[in-house]
Motif scaffolding. Structure first.
Motif, PDB file in Angstrom:
ATOM      1  N   ILE A   1       0.833  -1.205   0.000  1.00  0.00           N
ATOM      2  CA  ILE A   1       0.000   0.000   0.000  1.00  0.00           C
ATOM      3  C   ILE A   1       0.871   1.260   0.000  1.00  0.00           C
ATOM      4  CG2 ILE A   1      -0.469   0.010   2.508  1.00  0.00           C
ATOM      5  CD1 ILE A   1      -2.881   0.907  -0.362  1.00  0.00           C
ATOM      6  N   GLN A   2       2.069   1.175   0.542  1.00  0.00           N
ATOM      7  CA  GLN A   2       2.976   2.324   0.388  1.00  0.00           C
ATOM      8  C   GLN A   2       3.324   2.505  -1.097  1.00  0.00           C
ATOM      9  OE1 GLN A   2       6.992   2.118   1.949  1.00  0.00           O
ATOM     10  NE2 GLN A   2       7.110   4.332   2.259  1.00  0.00           N
ATOM     11  N   PHE A   3       3.573   1.371  -1.736  1.00  0.00           N
ATOM     12  CA  PHE A   3       3.889   1.380  -3.172  1.00  0.00           C
ATOM     13  C   PHE A   3       2.715   1.975  -3.975  1.00  0.00           C
ATOM     14  CE2 PHE A   3       4.282  -1.302  -7.166  1.00  0.00           C
ATOM     15  CZ  PHE A   3       5.448  -0.724  -7.629  1.00  0.00           C
TER      16      PHE A   3
ATOM     17  N   THR B   1       0.870  12.508  -4.122  1.00  0.00           N
ATOM     18  CA  THR B   1       1.881  13.035  -3.217  1.00  0.00           C
ATOM     19  C   THR B   1       1.691  14.535  -3.076  1.00  0.00           C
ATOM     20  OG1 THR B   1       4.221  13.349  -2.729  1.00  0.00           O
ATOM     21  CG2 THR B   1       3.646  13.269  -5.048  1.00  0.00           C
ATOM     22  N   HIS B   2       1.778  14.987  -1.846  1.00  0.00           N
ATOM     23  CA  HIS B   2       1.725  16.425  -1.585  1.00  0.00           C
ATOM     24  C   HIS B   2       3.111  17.037  -1.723  1.00  0.00           C
ATOM     25  CE1 HIS B   2      -2.052  15.491   0.671  1.00  0.00           C
ATOM     26  NE2 HIS B   2      -2.378  16.696   0.275  1.00  0.00           N
ATOM     27  N   LEU B   3       4.142  16.186  -1.617  1.00  0.00           N
ATOM     28  CA  LEU B   3       5.500  16.708  -1.567  1.00  0.00           C
ATOM     29  C   LEU B   3       6.044  16.920  -2.977  1.00  0.00           C
ATOM     30  CD1 LEU B   3       4.999  15.173   1.197  1.00  0.00           C
ATOM     31  CD2 LEU B   3       7.469  15.104   1.381  1.00  0.00           C
TER      32      LEU B   3
ATOM     33  N   HIS C   1      10.258  17.033  -0.478  1.00  0.00           N
ATOM     34  CA  HIS C   1      10.216  18.076   0.556  1.00  0.00           C
ATOM     35  C   HIS C   1       8.955  18.903   0.415  1.00  0.00           C
ATOM     36  CE1 HIS C   1      11.225  21.120  -2.387  1.00  0.00           C
ATOM     37  NE2 HIS C   1      12.144  20.291  -2.846  1.00  0.00           N
ATOM     38  N   ASN C   2       8.688  19.691   1.458  1.00  0.00           N
ATOM     39  CA  ASN C   2       7.523  20.565   1.475  1.00  0.00           C
ATOM     40  C   ASN C   2       8.002  21.998   1.299  1.00  0.00           C
ATOM     41  OD1 ASN C   2       5.407  18.453   2.334  1.00  0.00           O
ATOM     42  ND2 ASN C   2       7.062  18.193   3.812  1.00  0.00           N
ATOM     43  N   ALA C   3       7.210  22.964   1.779  1.00  0.00           N
ATOM     44  CA  ALA C   3       7.548  24.384   1.596  1.00  0.00           C
ATOM     45  C   ALA C   3       8.830  24.738   2.368  1.00  0.00           C
ATOM     46  CB  ALA C   3       6.390  25.242   2.068  1.00  0.00           C
TER      47      ALA C   3
ATOM     48  N   ASP D   1      10.981   8.895  -3.021  1.00  0.00           N
ATOM     49  CA  ASP D   1      10.952   9.367  -1.631  1.00  0.00           C
ATOM     50  C   ASP D   1      10.517   8.262  -0.666  1.00  0.00           C
ATOM     51  OD1 ASP D   1      11.470  11.339   0.210  1.00  0.00           O
ATOM     52  OD2 ASP D   1       9.374  11.958   0.314  1.00  0.00           O
ATOM     53  N   ASN D   2      10.937   8.425   0.593  1.00  0.00           N
ATOM     54  CA  ASN D   2      10.626   7.454   1.656  1.00  0.00           C
ATOM     55  C   ASN D   2      10.863   6.015   1.188  1.00  0.00           C
ATOM     56  OD1 ASN D   2      10.035   9.416   3.516  1.00  0.00           O
ATOM     57  ND2 ASN D   2       7.864   9.502   2.974  1.00  0.00           N
ATOM     58  N   TRP D   3      11.957   5.852   0.509  1.00  0.00           N
ATOM     59  CA  TRP D   3      12.333   4.542  -0.047  1.00  0.00           C
ATOM     60  C   TRP D   3      12.495   3.549   1.089  1.00  0.00           C
ATOM     61  CZ3 TRP D   3      11.662   3.189  -4.744  1.00  0.00           C
ATOM     62  CH2 TRP D   3      12.336   2.102  -5.312  1.00  0.00           C
TER      63      TRP D   3
ATOM     64  N   VAL E   1      -7.078   8.555   5.167  1.00  0.00           N
ATOM     65  CA  VAL E   1      -7.334   7.170   5.544  1.00  0.00           C
ATOM     66  C   VAL E   1      -6.232   6.224   5.051  1.00  0.00           C
ATOM     67  CG1 VAL E   1      -9.810   7.510   5.756  1.00  0.00           C
ATOM     68  CG2 VAL E   1      -8.874   6.714   3.579  1.00  0.00           C
ATOM     69  N   TYR E   2      -5.299   6.755   4.263  1.00  0.00           N
ATOM     70  CA  TYR E   2      -4.137   5.954   3.868  1.00  0.00           C
ATOM     71  C   TYR E   2      -2.907   6.257   4.706  1.00  0.00           C
ATOM     72  CZ  TYR E   2      -6.085   3.393   0.007  1.00  0.00           C
ATOM     73  OH  TYR E   2      -6.811   2.502  -0.735  1.00  0.00           O
ATOM     74  N   ARG E   3      -3.080   7.007   5.745  1.00  0.00           N
ATOM     75  CA  ARG E   3      -1.944   7.215   6.659  1.00  0.00           C
ATOM     76  C   ARG E   3      -1.861   5.959   7.533  1.00  0.00           C
ATOM     77  NH1 ARG E   3       0.232  12.187   6.346  1.00  0.00           N
ATOM     78  NH2 ARG E   3      -1.015  13.741   5.244  1.00  0.00           N
ATOM     79  N   LEU E   4      -1.240   4.957   6.974  1.00  0.00           N
ATOM     80  CA  LEU E   4      -1.289   3.614   7.568  1.00  0.00           C
ATOM     81  C   LEU E   4       0.055   3.210   8.167  1.00  0.00           C
ATOM     82  CD1 LEU E   4      -3.365   1.836   4.757  1.00  0.00           C
ATOM     83  CD2 LEU E   4      -4.165   2.940   6.834  1.00  0.00           C
ATOM     84  N   HIS E   5       0.747   4.149   8.773  1.00  0.00           N
ATOM     85  CA  HIS E   5       2.075   3.835   9.283  1.00  0.00           C
ATOM     86  C   HIS E   5       2.065   2.735  10.340  1.00  0.00           C
ATOM     87  CE1 HIS E   5       3.060   7.899   7.476  1.00  0.00           C
ATOM     88  NE2 HIS E   5       3.853   7.040   6.871  1.00  0.00           N
ATOM     89  N   ALA E   6       0.911   2.554  11.004  1.00  0.00           N
ATOM     90  CA  ALA E   6       0.841   1.502  12.027  1.00  0.00           C
ATOM     91  C   ALA E   6       1.016   0.102  11.434  1.00  0.00           C
ATOM     92  CB  ALA E   6      -0.487   1.603  12.772  1.00  0.00           C
TER      93      ALA E   6
ATOM     94  N   ASN F   1      17.601  14.001   6.957  1.00  0.00           N
ATOM     95  CA  ASN F   1      18.584  15.072   6.719  1.00  0.00           C
ATOM     96  C   ASN F   1      17.946  16.418   6.425  1.00  0.00           C
ATOM     97  OD1 ASN F   1      20.596  13.259   7.077  1.00  0.00           O
ATOM     98  ND2 ASN F   1      20.810  12.780   4.896  1.00  0.00           N
ATOM     99  N   ARG F   2      16.763  16.389   5.780  1.00  0.00           N
ATOM    100  CA  ARG F   2      16.203  17.663   5.345  1.00  0.00           C
ATOM    101  C   ARG F   2      15.713  18.534   6.515  1.00  0.00           C
ATOM    102  NH1 ARG F   2      10.900  15.106   4.073  1.00  0.00           N
ATOM    103  NH2 ARG F   2       9.307  16.318   5.139  1.00  0.00           N
ATOM    104  N   LEU F   3      15.645  17.974   7.705  1.00  0.00           N
ATOM    105  CA  LEU F   3      15.054  18.711   8.820  1.00  0.00           C
ATOM    106  C   LEU F   3      16.017  19.744   9.389  1.00  0.00           C
ATOM    107  CD1 LEU F   3      13.359  15.685  10.577  1.00  0.00           C
ATOM    108  CD2 LEU F   3      12.367  17.290   8.933  1.00  0.00           C
TER     109      LEU F   3
ATOM    110  N   ILE G   1      -0.729  16.460  12.208  1.00  0.00           N
ATOM    111  CA  ILE G   1      -0.511  17.866  11.844  1.00  0.00           C
ATOM    112  C   ILE G   1      -0.863  18.108  10.384  1.00  0.00           C
ATOM    113  CG2 ILE G   1       1.272  19.651  11.583  1.00  0.00           C
ATOM    114  CD1 ILE G   1       2.695  18.374  13.976  1.00  0.00           C
ATOM    115  N   ARG G   2      -0.429  17.199   9.510  1.00  0.00           N
ATOM    116  CA  ARG G   2      -0.710  17.380   8.080  1.00  0.00           C
ATOM    117  C   ARG G   2      -2.223  17.407   7.827  1.00  0.00           C
ATOM    118  NH1 ARG G   2       3.820  19.627   6.876  1.00  0.00           N
ATOM    119  NH2 ARG G   2       5.545  18.276   6.249  1.00  0.00           N
ATOM    120  N   ASP G   3      -2.945  16.515   8.482  1.00  0.00           N
ATOM    121  CA  ASP G   3      -4.404  16.517   8.307  1.00  0.00           C
ATOM    122  C   ASP G   3      -5.007  17.835   8.769  1.00  0.00           C
ATOM    123  OD1 ASP G   3      -4.572  14.062   7.199  1.00  0.00           O
ATOM    124  OD2 ASP G   3      -5.761  13.145   8.797  1.00  0.00           O
TER     125      ASP G   3
END
Ligand code: HEM
Length: 960
Positions: free
Chosen positions: A300-302, A309-311, A315-317, A445-447, A638-643, A714-716, A731-733
């Motif tokens: 499902i990540q694939f 993708t929002h990014l 990266h974001n803004a 991203d997020n490979w 509903v696809y934020r399925l990191h769990a 690294n980008r942080l 936060i993103r939601d």
């Protein structure tokens, strides 16, 4: 996981005779049970007399998945009747919708679909179809400026029947502007319609821009319900008071208290970083779903990397912001006030001008909008690219440009390895520096090890298709390969004529359709592991209702009563196509008959007149229901399925003892370039075995991976250089204005909750361990989100009403001035993870599921290449057969009848066998690739965690 347990009636035989019930060999308790079942038949009679429920005409009068008492009793007896008062959909308590224990004894020998089990499953399917129809009717809100036309209509055509939008034209300056007709009528033609284009334009040939990279995400909820944090209207203010903000309640506090995995021995987990040498002594506890494996998590990540993708390039803004943990008491939870994240990109934030229709004021879009930076189509863009920049990362084989470049790795020697591995990103490739050392592919991203796995897998599949085509071309060079060029549609293209580029693009079409098929009938039927969904998903793909059965009869009635008589012909046409899903959405419109378009399909004598020169045939199978297709923000939620992701992967090897876990490899040690190293060092089929056998994380509270809460990136630009992804999801939601949980449910046509206690699964007895655990979690929810004294004068929603027709107010049915839970404030992710009452075999909650019902169907309905253009003219004949038969040659059938069904060998199983023949022994026992490979599937949708014969010594079964 709750189970509806019904006691089977062994030895007791019952029959209907002369209008009465005869019982043989039944004990008194069994007789009572049989009589109770008989009562439900009387309820069926009442249900029939009451007739078919009409489709709601107004948003606030919709179905909610709750049926009348007689209907519940008819379809599920006393149990279904008992759980009607709960907020959760009723069908999950119908007969035969769970495991073997949910099946009623087959004591009433009636014809057709009137046995209790069939009433249950058919009833569930009907409820789901009602939900889908009403979701299509009430939940489409496009942000790309077509919404006003949806409400107003255009030139006498009602909005939901519109099929073409000026906003979906290519703008002046677009490289293909002239090719599609420029300032005149725009129609894609020629090269632009032959295959999936890089940016996704021209999928719908009359709406070139639809679904292409950079279009705005849609919404599934009323615009006025979005951005509750901003308190933009009276309803939002009444609903939430001043209790919400971007960091309110504190996302890191929520993460630590409600999302963190508890550890029996924290040192062995080491925050997800495991032990040195990948020792098997490492252990990170997690709640496991017994019927779903780690391959499913990464699948499902694939998929999400294909859809949205929002990014931008990972990266974001530019601006960074704080992410909570600022209160002194919060720090005691070990959260990190120093974390920072880059703010979300916003496409538009100006105040939208309003318009009025029938005296009601509407906003034409949400107050803020966001871009989907990839194509919204199911086009495998994560592999093949979605813009010029990502395309540069896609490598073709210089020896055969129809193929993707795959390289041989020294030391890798299985049969599958001979097919090769993706090359690394080249120094000249345009990349985010974080991606250095990864395999070359479009979406980088997020490979993870999972991304690496599937990208290699489908690259091999792409090349296998090309090889098979080339083999046929060598054998029969003069034969018609099925492909056609729209520029000369009648000219036969022989195998020998096909260019490398044409073949590459046909292979992409095949791979994309295979992915869509795997997702629809293999991944989803294991995610939602029960009989109604098995049938429902297979019907979505290839049709269910062609055969005479109870569902088709009921749907037929519904069509005639609800739509057949409507004076709005366009509407009738539109709804008709919803029912065409009974014939299967995939390939819809890919055959055209002179006579009645739907029913002629079942007449073998009819002649197919589909023509490539007819734009109405090429595009004729799509239906966007009046709203251009793109994913809504709520879909991302509903696809934020990191769990799903475990902290440690239980690594095994195929050529020694597959039952032995040899290493515990932290997932974080397979992040980005390390995934590529791990793939190359250990080999694709060893990862297949390891991820195939391991259970994934249950989507539940307190089950997020530790490593994702402590992820280093690294980008942080922050003192910690770390981020808590679980908190970031919340936060993103909030940044994107997703309504909070209770309003989210109301908007989607699900019943609201009135207190946190509603989250406790009533199927568990009072005092049981499961119930106690849920009560504790409810206590924590109350602690974090709080309570308030309610004010009945405050109306909080226009999406639904109380059962008596009165508006829903702040007191949620309680006395004015009562103390009520702040159930309105719960973040949607937290809410759906807290749902413990679920249909049997559901890895997701019903709140997530309802979002899928709508968008998973639309993803098929809207895509020309999955409907009317699923034709040899685009795919080649080999391609069409390959998708239909799950590979080269004829379809192969699975042994036996898994869960009572005769079925083809699954598409992913066949694909694994082709790309990694060394998995043959292991896969011999596998029916669905996403079910843990060593699990005994038992009888009828069992969820038991027990080894299949031959895997008794598997280490994983020593772990509860
Ligand atoms: C090793 C595994 C994974 C890592 C390291 C990871 C990491 C991340 C990160 C850092 C973000 C935040 C992006 C941002 O908004 O700044 C994110 C977003 C997201 N992740 Fe994951 N993730 C992983 C696995 C998964 C899985 C298995 C899913 C399942 C569907 C998933 C679904 C998502 C979704 C839907 C988003 C939002 C994307 C967007 O806003 O466009 N991730 N992930």
């Amino acid at each position: 996981m709750a189970m509806t347990v019904r006691r089977p009636i062994d030895g007791c035989k019952a029959a209907l005779a002369l209008g009465g019930l005869l019982l043989f060999g039944c004990a008194p308790s069994e007789k009572a049970e049989v009589r109770a079942e008989l009562e439900s038949l009387h309820a069926c009679q009442e249900l029939l007399e009451n007739g078919v429920r009409p489709i709601a005409t107004d948003r606030d009068a919709r179905f909610l998945g709750k049926v009348a008492a007689a209907t519940a009793k008819c379809r599920g007896g006393d149990i279904a009747a008992k759980f009607r008062p709960t907020p959760w959909t009723d069908w999950q308590n119908y007969w035969a919708t769970g495991d073997a224990g949910s099946r009623a004894p087959d004591f009433v020998r009636q014809a057709g679909h009137l046995t209790p089990n069939d009433r249950g499953v058919d009833g569930a399917l009907l409820d789901l179809e009602y939900e889908r129809i009403e979701l299509i009717k009430f939940n489409l809100f496009d942000n790309n400026k077509t919404y006003q036309a949806y409400v107003d209509g255009r030139k006498g055509v009602a909005g939901p029947a519109l099929k073409v939008w000026p906003e979906m034209r290519l703008p002046e300056g677009h490289p293909e502007y002239g090719d599609v007709g420029g300032a005149g009528e725009q129609l894609c033609r020629g090269e632009l319609i032959r295959h999936r284009t890089l940016t996704g334009i021209c999928n719908d040939i009359r709406n070139p821009l639809m679904g292409s990279s950079g279009q705005l995400f849609a919404r599934n909820v009323e615009f006025s319900s979005t951005f509750p944090e901003l308190g933009r209207n009276e309803l939002a203010k009444n609903r939430h008071g001043d209790r919400l903000g971007l960091l309110k309640p504190d996302p890191q506090v929520i993460s630590r208290m409600l999302l963190t995995r508890a550890q029996s021995d924290p040192a062995k987990c080491n925050d997800g970083y495991g032990l040195t040498g990948f020792s098997t002594d490492a252990n990170c506890d997690y709640k496991k779903a017994p019927f779903f494996n780690v391959l499913a998590a990464f699948w499902i990540q694939f998929m999400t990397h294909d859809w949205f993708t929002h990014l931008e390039e990972g990266h974001n803004a530019e601006e960074f912001m704080a992410v909570g943990c600022s209160q002194t008491d919060a720090k005691a939870l070990n959260c990190r006030p120093g974390d920072r994240i880059d703010k979300a990109y916003v496409a538009e934030s100006s105040e939208p001008a309003t318009f009025t229709h029938a005296g009601v004021e509407y906003a034409p879009r949400a107050p803020r909008t966001f871009r989907n930076n990839t194509t919204a189509w199911w086009d495998a863009s994560q592999i093949y690219g979605y813009d010029e920049r990502s395309l540069k990362r896609v490598k073709r084989d210089p020896l055969d440009a129809a193929k993707l470049l795959l390289v041989q790795l020294p030391g890798r020697s299985t049969k599958g390895d001979a097919l090769g591995y993706l090359p690394l990103l080249a120094p000249a490739d345009p990349i985010n520096p974080d991606w250095k050392g990864q395999e070359a592919t479009a979406f980088a991203d997020n490979w993870s090890i999972g991304m690496s796995f599937y990208s290699n897998l489908f690259a091999r599949e792409h090349n296998l298709f090309v090889s098979e085509f080339r083999r046929l071309a060598a054998q029969t060079p003069e034969a018609d390969c099925g492909l056609r060029n729209p520029v000369a549609p009648d000219k036969v293209i022989r195998y020998r004529d096909v260019t490398a580029n044409e073949l590459f693009e046909a292979a992409r079409l095949v791979v994309s359709a295979e992915i869509a098929k795997i997702h629809t009938i293999e991944w989803t039927t294991q995610l939602l592991y029960d009989e109604p969904l098995y049938r429902g998903m297979n019907s979505n793909w290839s049709g269910l209702f062609g055969a005479d059965n109870g569902v088709s009869t009921a749907l037929g009635q519904l069509v005639t009563r609800s739509f057949g008589k409507t004076s709005d012909v366009k509407n009738a046409t539109q709804w008709y196509s919803v029912f065409a899903s009974g014939a299967g959405i995939f390939g819809l419109g890919s055959k055209v008959y002179a006579e009645d378009p739907i029913f002629a399909a079942f007449d073998p004598k009819k002649k197919d007149i589909w023509s490539l020169s007819n734009p109405d045939h090429v595009n004729g199978g799509v239906n966007h229901f009046g709203s251009p297709f793109n994913f809504p923000e709520e879909f991302v939620t509903v696809y934020r399925l990191h769990a799903l992701v475990p902290d440690l992967i239980e690594y095994r090897e195929l050529d020694s003892d597959p039952n032995r876990i040899r290493n515990k490899i932290p997932v974080v040690e397979t992040f980005r370039g390390k995934a590529t190293d791990a793939m190359r060092q250990r080999g694709l089929s060893n990862w297949a075995l390891s991820m195939g056998r391991q259970r994934l994380g249950a989507l539940a509270l307190q089950n997020h991976p530790r490593f994702l809460q402590n992820l280093k990136m690294n980008r942080l630009q922050s003192e910690t250089q770390q981020i808590d992804v679980a908190a970031l999801d919340l936060i993103r939601d909030r940044e994107r204005g997703v309504p909070r949980y209770n309003e989210f449910r109301r908007q989607y046509g699900l019943r609201q909750l009135t207190s946190f206690d509603d989250l406790i699964d009533q199927h568990f007895p009072v005092g049981s361990d499961e119930r106690k655990q849920q009560e504790t979690l409810v206590g924590t929810l109350r602690e974090i989100y709080g309570q308030h004294v309610c004010d009945a004068s405050k109306i909080i929603t226009d999406a639904q009403r109380n059962a008596d027709g009165s508006p829903i107010n702040d007191c949620l049915g309680m006395q004015n001035g009562s103390t009520v839970d702040n159930v309105e404030d719960v973040d949607t992710i937290v809410g759906y993870l807290a749902e413990s009452t679920r249909p049997h075999g559901y890895a997701i909650s019903e709140t997530q599921f309802v979002v899928f019902i709508l968008n998973a169907s639309r993803r098929l309905f809207s895509d020309r290449f999955l409907t009317s253009s699923f034709r040899p003219e685009f795919y080649t004949q080999l391609g069409v057969d390959w998708v239909n038969h799950n590979g080269p040659g004829p379809a192969m059938m699975e042994n036996g009848r898994p869960n009572g069904h005769q079925q083809p060998v699954s598409p992913l199983k066949r694909l694994l066998l082709r790309t990694m023949p060394e998995l043959a022994d292991e896969l011999q026992h596998v029916v669905n690739v996403f079910d843990p490979w060593a699990r005994d599937r038992g009888a009828y949708y069992s969820l038991a965690w027990k080894p299949r014969p031959g895997a008794e010594s598997d280490d994983a079964f020593k772990i509860p």
